[in-house]
Design an enzyme around this catalytic site. Structure first.
Site, short mmCIF file in Angstrom:
data_model
loop_
_atom_site.label_atom_id
_atom_site.label_comp_id
_atom_site.label_asym_id
_atom_site.label_seq_id
_atom_site.Cartn_x
_atom_site.Cartn_y
_atom_site.Cartn_z
N TYR A 279 0.68 -1.08 -0.14
CA TYR A 279 0.11 -0.35 -0.05
C TYR A 279 1.48 1.04 0.18
O TYR A 279 0.92 2.06 -0.87
CB TYR A 279 -0.45 0.23 1.15
CG TYR A 279 -1.90 1.11 1.66
CD1 TYR A 279 -3.02 1.19 0.28
CD2 TYR A 279 -2.11 1.42 2.25
CE1 TYR A 279 -3.96 2.05 0.52
CE2 TYR A 279 -2.92 2.92 2.67
CZ TYR A 279 -4.43 2.98 1.37
OH TYR A 279 -5.13 3.24 1.28
N CYS B 216 -8.05 8.47 1.24
CA CYS B 216 -7.50 7.23 0.69
C CYS B 216 -5.71 7.73 0.02
O CYS B 216 -4.65 7.17 0.56
CB CYS B 216 -8.15 6.23 -0.32
SG CYS B 216 -10.02 5.74 0.49
N HIS B 217 -5.57 8.33 -0.85
CA HIS B 217 -3.87 8.42 -1.81
C HIS B 217 -4.21 9.82 -1.62
O HIS B 217 -3.02 10.43 -2.02
CB HIS B 217 -4.99 7.65 -2.32
CG HIS B 217 -4.28 5.66 -2.35
ND1 HIS B 217 -6.08 5.68 -2.70
CD2 HIS B 217 -4.63 5.25 -1.84
CE1 HIS B 217 -6.54 3.99 -1.89
NE2 HIS B 217 -5.16 4.10 -1.93
N GLY B 218 -4.88 10.94 -0.90
CA GLY B 218 -3.72 12.13 -0.61
C GLY B 218 -5.10 12.27 -2.49
O GLY B 218 -3.68 13.38 -2.16
#
Lengths: 414, 195
Positions: free
Chosen positions: A295, B159-161
């Site tokens: 991740y 979640c991932h910016g």
């Protein structure tokens, strides 16, 4: 090896059966008499531990299915019912979820053992590659299973992971719709994930069988890293390693039980006790600990397609490892330079895990990028170069020469 | 059969190859239903459309409605939000396409092209991050507008910016595209039909 050797059993029933299906001979040759290096340390017990974990997951899983309802309206409640209403359901359900974590803990130790002792080098490349395939199928199985309780993390894990395929040029969106069976993660998705989560463990059993088959052709690697040369280098698998493995399995199960009974939720996320809501993403979504390094790699690259490629590449690079490593010496015990880089890789992997558990902001983003770059640098540059440049320490002539006292000392002892 | 004959290919070789080829094509055809069954079924395809009354949505307020299983953001933008979105030169955008299902495919991502019918105060778009599908959080991120020390407009995906601006356009982070604008039309002055 004892592949086609027929054992003459004294028991007439055993002899009658074995001459028709030589499964007893096979078991004797591969489980009882199998010549195994005499110097295997405890890191070699993780194969047996993993076999036990696979059985634990399948048995608990089959039982859970008897009480689980794969429907978006009932899945979450049926898991809660297993925990509260089903006899011993709280233990069996925890055994399955904590078991997944323990399975990955064991597999990572098993893989790093292979990396340290050069177990991927000739003639064990196919054995190693089947192992990488097992890791991939394990990851798919764990992901599919994580979705089934239909909590918030379950739902958003399903959405994010399936969306990885949308990075594929041209066909990405069609593939994602095909995976979902709709325009969003919904009931069809849950149903098919359930079906596949039940299927893949049995695929794993098949792959494990091939893994052991490929292992039994050259036999075990060992901490010294030189091949077996004579009977003096080996001991029969039973009782020496059946008992050593059993001891290690019991110790491992102690750790498993400690988590299961005293901290069953420690490795999970509380937000997964909230039912899935397609309209709200939890503010901080993270996968289970065993997926955190991947991740981190995904998030450290500011491009969707390249991020996905890097994430899958971090595992696929392992397939090429037998050809990337240019050193002829297997065991890192005799490779002073590689050994240091090995430990750097261990630290780097743990660091990636820590980065993966933190939000993708500020310093974490920078650390993640450096750690990701180093991970690939290790396999693609350092490993090939160290093989050329390093001067290994002298390798013993044989396993016995390395682990037995010299003959003069033996004579003196007599 | 002599070896010379075999090298040139015999009638038997032809039959082998022909049989094998028919078998392979047949297997491929037999496989298709098993692949296609995973695509959306008839009930999912029966495209639901929804009607939303925009009258109760006050200036600066945002609502989320569910359409085809996904959230749709409807935001009544304040004048400073619209102004901020208009001021952005198109060259600064990561994704230059409007991603508006109501416009031609390559329409530029100007603020006007992010809405329908020139009603720039009402921004309607899918609340699905174009990175990996999370739902972005409103009034967050680096591209909000400060009004009386309150963050207004702009979206941030936890979640991932990924950061989206006050017109839902991707400005920073891993997402490749602007938030998609679904097909919708005004059926009255304050009512829209999505889908």
């Amino acid at each position: 090896m004892a592949e086609h050797e027929r054992v003459e059993f004294k028991n007439p029933v055993a002899r009658w059966f074995d001459s028709r299906l030589p499964i007893l001979s096979l078991a004797k040759g591969h489980v009882i008499d199998f010549p195994t290096p005499r110097n295997l340390n405890y890191f070699w017990t993780f194969g047996g531990i993993l076999a036990v974990m696979l059985v634990v997951q399948i048995v608990t899983g089959v039982v859970l299915v008897m009480h689980f309802t794969p429907h978006v309206d009932f899945a979450f409640d049926s898991i809660e019912a297993i925990r509260r209403d089903v006899n011993y359901g709280n233990i069996i359900q925890k055994m399955h979820t904590v078991g997944a974590s323990m399975f990955f803990l064991a597999v990572y130790i098993h893989i790093f053992r292979g990396l340290y002792y050069g177990s991927y080098k000739p003639p064990r490349e196919v054995l190693w590659m089947i192992g990488v395939l097992i890791l991939l199928v394990m990851m798919a199985t764990a992901f599919l299973g994580y979705v089934l309780p239909w909590g918030q993390m379950s739902f958003w894990a399903a959405k994010v992971i399936t969306n990885l395929f949308s990075a594929i040029p041209f066909f990405g969106d069609s593939i994602v719709t095909w995976l979902w069976g709709g325009y969003s993660v919904d009931n069809p998705t849950l149903n098919r994930f359930f079906s596949l989560h039940y299927l893949l463990p049995f695929v794993l059993v098949g792959l494990v069988f091939l893994h052991i088959w490929a292992l039994h052709v050259p036999g075990n690697n060992n901490p010294v890293g030189v091949e077996v040369q004579s009977g003096q280098d080996t001991v029969p698998f039973h009782p020496y390693y059946t008992l050593k493995d059993t001891y290690a399995i019991v110790v491992f199960l102690l750790l498993f039980a400690a988590f299961m009974f005293f901290a069953p939720d420690y490795l999970g996320h509380p937000i997964n006790y909230a039912k899935a809501d397609p309209l709200v993403t939890p503010t901080h979504i993270v996968p289970e600990w065993y997926f955190l390094p991947y991740y981190a790699i995904l998030r450290s690259i500011p491009d969707k397609l390249l991020g996905v490629i890097a994430m899958f590449g971090s595992i696929l690079v392992l397939f090429a490892l037998p050809w990337l490593d240019t050193s002829k010496v297997r065991s890192a015990n005799y490779r002073p330079v590689y050994r240091q880089f090995f430990w750097l890789l261990v630290i780097d992997s743990i660091l990636l895990g820590i980065v993966g558990s933190n939000p993708p902001e500020g310093a974490w983003l920078t650390i993640g990028r450096i750690a990701t770059a180093y991970y690939f640098l290790h396999f693609l540059v350092i490993v090939p170069l160290v093989g050329f440049l390093e001067v290994p320490r002298p390798v013993p002539a044989s396993i016995s020469a390395a682990v037995l006292p010299p003959r003069s000392e033996l004579r003196a002892a007599e | 059969m002599s070896t010379a004959e075999a090298a040139e290919g015999t009638r038997r070789d032809f039959l082998y190859i022909a049989t094998g080829a028919v078998g392979a094509v047949g297997a491929a055809f037999a496989l298709w239903p098993f692949i296609d069954q995973m695509n959306p079924d008839a009930s999912v395809r029966a495209l639901a459309s929804i009607e939303v009354d925009l009258a109760p949505v006050a200036v600066g307020q945002a609502i989320t409605v569910k359409w085809r299983g996904n959230p749709v953001f409807i935001r009544h933008r304040t004048p400073p939000e619209i102004e901020a979105a208009k001021k952005v030169p198109l060259d600064d955008l990561v994704d230059g396409d409007a991603r508006n299902a109501n416009l031609p495919e390559r329409a530029p991502a100007t603020d006007e092209n992010r809405v329908v019918g020139g009603k720039e105060n009402m921004l309607v778009m899918l609340g699905v991050c174009t990175h990996l599908g999370c739902v972005p959080i409103g009034n967050e991120g680096d591209y909000t507008v400060l009004e009386n020390n309150v963050k207004m407009g702009g979206w941030f995906c936890p979640c991932h910016g990924s950061h989206y601006d006050t017109a839902g356009r991707i400005r920073k982070g891993p997402a490749p595209e602007n938030l998609h604008v679904p097909q919708y039309a005004y059926i009255s002055d304050t009512k829209i039909r999505i889908g």
